[in-house]
Motif scaffolding. Structure first.
Motif, PDB file in Angstrom:
ATOM      1  N   VAL A  56      32.062  46.866  49.742  1.00  0.00           N
ATOM      2  CA  VAL A  56      32.527  46.459  51.064  1.00  0.00           C
ATOM      3  C   VAL A  56      34.053  46.580  51.137  1.00  0.00           C
ATOM      4  O   VAL A  56      34.594  47.068  52.127  1.00  0.00           O
ATOM      5  N   ALA A  57      34.729  46.150  50.077  1.00  0.00           N
ATOM      6  CA  ALA A  57      36.195  46.238  50.042  1.00  0.00           C
ATOM      7  C   ALA A  57      36.650  47.691  50.155  1.00  0.00           C
ATOM      8  O   ALA A  57      37.588  48.002  50.900  1.00  0.00           O
ATOM      9  N   LYS A  58      35.963  48.558  49.444  1.00  0.00           N
ATOM     10  CA  LYS A  58      36.312  49.981  49.503  1.00  0.00           C
ATOM     11  C   LYS A  58      36.115  50.522  50.921  1.00  0.00           C
ATOM     12  O   LYS A  58      36.957  51.255  51.439  1.00  0.00           O
ATOM     13  N   ALA A  59      35.020  50.154  51.555  1.00  0.00           N
ATOM     14  CA  ALA A  59      34.736  50.614  52.919  1.00  0.00           C
ATOM     15  C   ALA A  59      35.770  50.072  53.909  1.00  0.00           C
ATOM     16  O   ALA A  59      36.133  50.752  54.872  1.00  0.00           O
ATOM     17  N   LEU A  60      36.261  48.853  53.664  1.00  0.00           N
ATOM     18  CA  LEU A  60      37.251  48.240  54.549  1.00  0.00           C
ATOM     19  C   LEU A  60      38.686  48.629  54.167  1.00  0.00           C
ATOM     20  O   LEU A  60      39.632  48.290  54.872  1.00  0.00           O
ATOM     21  N   ARG A  61      38.810  49.280  53.018  1.00  0.00           N
ATOM     22  CA  ARG A  61      40.130  49.659  52.476  1.00  0.00           C
ATOM     23  C   ARG A  61      41.012  48.445  52.249  1.00  0.00           C
ATOM     24  O   ARG A  61      42.171  48.398  52.645  1.00  0.00           O
ATOM     25  N   ILE A  62      40.404  47.432  51.612  1.00  0.00           N
ATOM     26  CA  ILE A  62      41.145  46.241  51.217  1.00  0.00           C
ATOM     27  C   ILE A  62      40.899  46.012  49.730  1.00  0.00           C
ATOM     28  O   ILE A  62      40.027  46.643  49.127  1.00  0.00           O
ATOM     29  N   SER A  63      41.642  45.087  49.162  1.00  0.00           N
ATOM     30  CA  SER A  63      41.536  44.772  47.741  1.00  0.00           C
ATOM     31  C   SER A  63      40.219  44.056  47.427  1.00  0.00           C
ATOM     32  O   SER A  63      39.885  43.050  48.058  1.00  0.00           O
ATOM     33  N   ALA A  64      39.493  44.576  46.447  1.00  0.00           N
ATOM     34  CA  ALA A  64      38.262  43.908  46.014  1.00  0.00           C
ATOM     35  C   ALA A  64      38.597  42.537  45.440  1.00  0.00           C
ATOM     36  O   ALA A  64      37.842  41.580  45.626  1.00  0.00           O
ATOM     37  N   GLU A  65      39.755  42.432  44.787  1.00  0.00           N
ATOM     38  CA  GLU A  65      40.158  41.159  44.201  1.00  0.00           C
ATOM     39  C   GLU A  65      40.301  40.076  45.272  1.00  0.00           C
ATOM     40  O   GLU A  65      39.986  38.920  45.045  1.00  0.00           O
ATOM     41  N   THR A  66      40.786  40.478  46.452  1.00  0.00           N
ATOM     42  CA  THR A  66      40.918  39.526  47.556  1.00  0.00           C
ATOM     43  C   THR A  66      39.547  38.963  47.921  1.00  0.00           C
ATOM     44  O   THR A  66      39.401  37.758  48.141  1.00  0.00           O
ATOM     45  N   LEU A  67      38.545  39.828  47.969  1.00  0.00           N
ATOM     46  CA  LEU A  67      37.194  39.360  48.277  1.00  0.00           C
ATOM     47  C   LEU A  67      36.645  38.496  47.153  1.00  0.00           C
ATOM     48  O   LEU A  67      35.951  37.513  47.404  1.00  0.00           O
ATOM     49  N   TYR A  68      36.960  38.844  45.911  1.00  0.00           N
ATOM     50  CA  TYR A  68      36.502  38.036  44.778  1.00  0.00           C
ATOM     51  C   TYR A  68      37.078  36.628  44.856  1.00  0.00           C
ATOM     52  O   TYR A  68      36.387  35.649  44.582  1.00  0.00           O
ATOM     53  N   VAL A  69      38.351  36.519  45.240  1.00  0.00           N
ATOM     54  CA  VAL A  69      38.977  35.204  45.393  1.00  0.00           C
ATOM     55  C   VAL A  69      38.289  34.437  46.515  1.00  0.00           C
ATOM     56  O   VAL A  69      37.939  33.268  46.369  1.00  0.00           O
ATOM     57  N   ARG A  70      38.062  35.110  47.649  1.00  0.00           N
ATOM     58  CA  ARG A  70      37.401  34.458  48.789  1.00  0.00           C
ATOM     59  C   ARG A  70      36.005  33.979  48.430  1.00  0.00           C
ATOM     60  O   ARG A  70      35.544  32.960  48.922  1.00  0.00           O
ATOM     61  N   ALA A  71      35.332  34.741  47.561  1.00  0.00           N
ATOM     62  CA  ALA A  71      33.963  34.394  47.167  1.00  0.00           C
ATOM     63  C   ALA A  71      33.925  33.375  46.027  1.00  0.00           C
ATOM     64  O   ALA A  71      32.865  32.885  45.671  1.00  0.00           O
ATOM     65  N   GLY A  72      35.089  33.071  45.444  1.00  0.00           N
ATOM     66  CA  GLY A  72      35.137  32.136  44.335  1.00  0.00           C
ATOM     67  C   GLY A  72      34.801  32.752  42.999  1.00  0.00           C
ATOM     68  O   GLY A  72      34.595  32.045  42.018  1.00  0.00           O
ATOM     69  N   ILE A  73      34.748  34.072  42.933  1.00  0.00           N
ATOM     70  CA  ILE A  73      34.445  34.768  41.685  1.00  0.00           C
ATOM     71  C   ILE A  73      35.695  34.851  40.814  1.00  0.00           C
ATOM     72  O   ILE A  73      35.624  34.859  39.597  1.00  0.00           O
ATOM     73  N   LEU A  74      36.837  34.880  41.439  1.00  0.00           N
ATOM     74  CA  LEU A  74      38.111  35.070  40.755  1.00  0.00           C
ATOM     75  C   LEU A  74      39.090  34.054  41.318  1.00  0.00           C
ATOM     76  O   LEU A  74      39.054  33.762  42.511  1.00  0.00           O
ATOM     77  N   ASP A  75      39.943  33.509  40.452  1.00  0.00           N
ATOM     78  CA  ASP A  75      40.926  32.585  41.014  1.00  0.00           C
ATOM     79  C   ASP A  75      42.215  33.336  41.343  1.00  0.00           C
ATOM     80  O   ASP A  75      42.401  34.481  40.966  1.00  0.00           O
ATOM     81  N   GLU A  76      43.083  32.671  42.065  1.00  0.00           N
ATOM     82  CA  GLU A  76      44.301  33.285  42.615  1.00  0.00           C
ATOM     83  C   GLU A  76      45.188  33.885  41.524  1.00  0.00           C
ATOM     84  O   GLU A  76      45.711  34.984  41.672  1.00  0.00           O
ATOM     85  N   THR A  77      45.354  33.178  40.395  1.00  0.00           N
ATOM     86  CA  THR A  77      46.239  33.684  39.347  1.00  0.00           C
ATOM     87  C   THR A  77      45.649  34.916  38.681  1.00  0.00           C
ATOM     88  O   THR A  77      46.381  35.837  38.322  1.00  0.00           O
ATOM     89  N   GLU A  78      44.325  34.945  38.522  1.00  0.00           N
ATOM     90  CA  GLU A  78      43.688  36.135  37.958  1.00  0.00           C
ATOM     91  C   GLU A  78      43.884  37.324  38.887  1.00  0.00           C
ATOM     92  O   GLU A  78      44.148  38.439  38.443  1.00  0.00           O
ATOM     93  N   ARG A  79      43.775  37.094  40.195  1.00  0.00           N
ATOM     94  CA  ARG A  79      43.970  38.169  41.159  1.00  0.00           C
ATOM     95  C   ARG A  79      45.390  38.703  41.084  1.00  0.00           C
ATOM     96  O   ARG A  79      45.609  39.908  41.061  1.00  0.00           O
TER      97      ARG A  79
END
Length: 135
Positions: A56-79
């Motif tokens: 989805v991130a690729k299709a939207l041309r945004i950072s996958a990490e941003t979506l991971y943070v939003r989903a709670g998969i990754l925290d802000e410092t990891e991103r």
């Protein structure tokens, strides 16, 4: 790792899709997921996998990490760390050896700062314990 915040993720995805001026159907097709599944993600009814978020991130041309943070998969410092590493690796003005040296320096600074932070926390905890009245 934080728990999944699917509602917040869905709202964010809808906002990004609208900003990109894509219909739900267009984004679903571009991301390679079904239209109903994407709709359920946007409404907060489904918890997408990291792979789906990446598509989805690729299709939207945004950072996958941003979506991971939003989903709670990754925290802000990891991103932040991943984005810094990606920026270094993507820089065409430095060669591969320079990129690896720069990443090594970056890692050493992060370890040094983490050790200093841990030492300060330990010192603070000791000070707090010493200041507590004994009974």
């Amino acid at each position: 790792m934080a728990s999944l915040n699917v509602g917040n993720l869905g709202e964010y995805l809808r906002e990004q899709r609208r900003t990109a001026q894509l219909s739900l159907r267009q984004l679903a097709e571009a991301a390679g997921v079904s239209n109903p599944y994407l709709s359920q993600i946007e409404r907060g009814l489904r918890k997408p996998s990291a792979e789906v978020l990446q598509q989805v991130a690729k299709a939207l041309r945004i950072s996958a990490e941003t979506l991971y943070v939003r989903a709670g998969i990754l925290d802000e410092t990891e991103r932040d760390e991943l984005e810094t590493r990606a920026a270094i690796l993507a820089d065409p003005s430095i060669n591969e050896r320079q990129k690896q040296v720069l990443l090594q320096i970056y890692d050493s600074f992060r370890k040094e700062n983490a050790a200093e932070s841990a030492a300060a926390s330990t010192a603070d905890a000791g000070t707090d314990a010493a200041e507590r009245p004994t009974t």
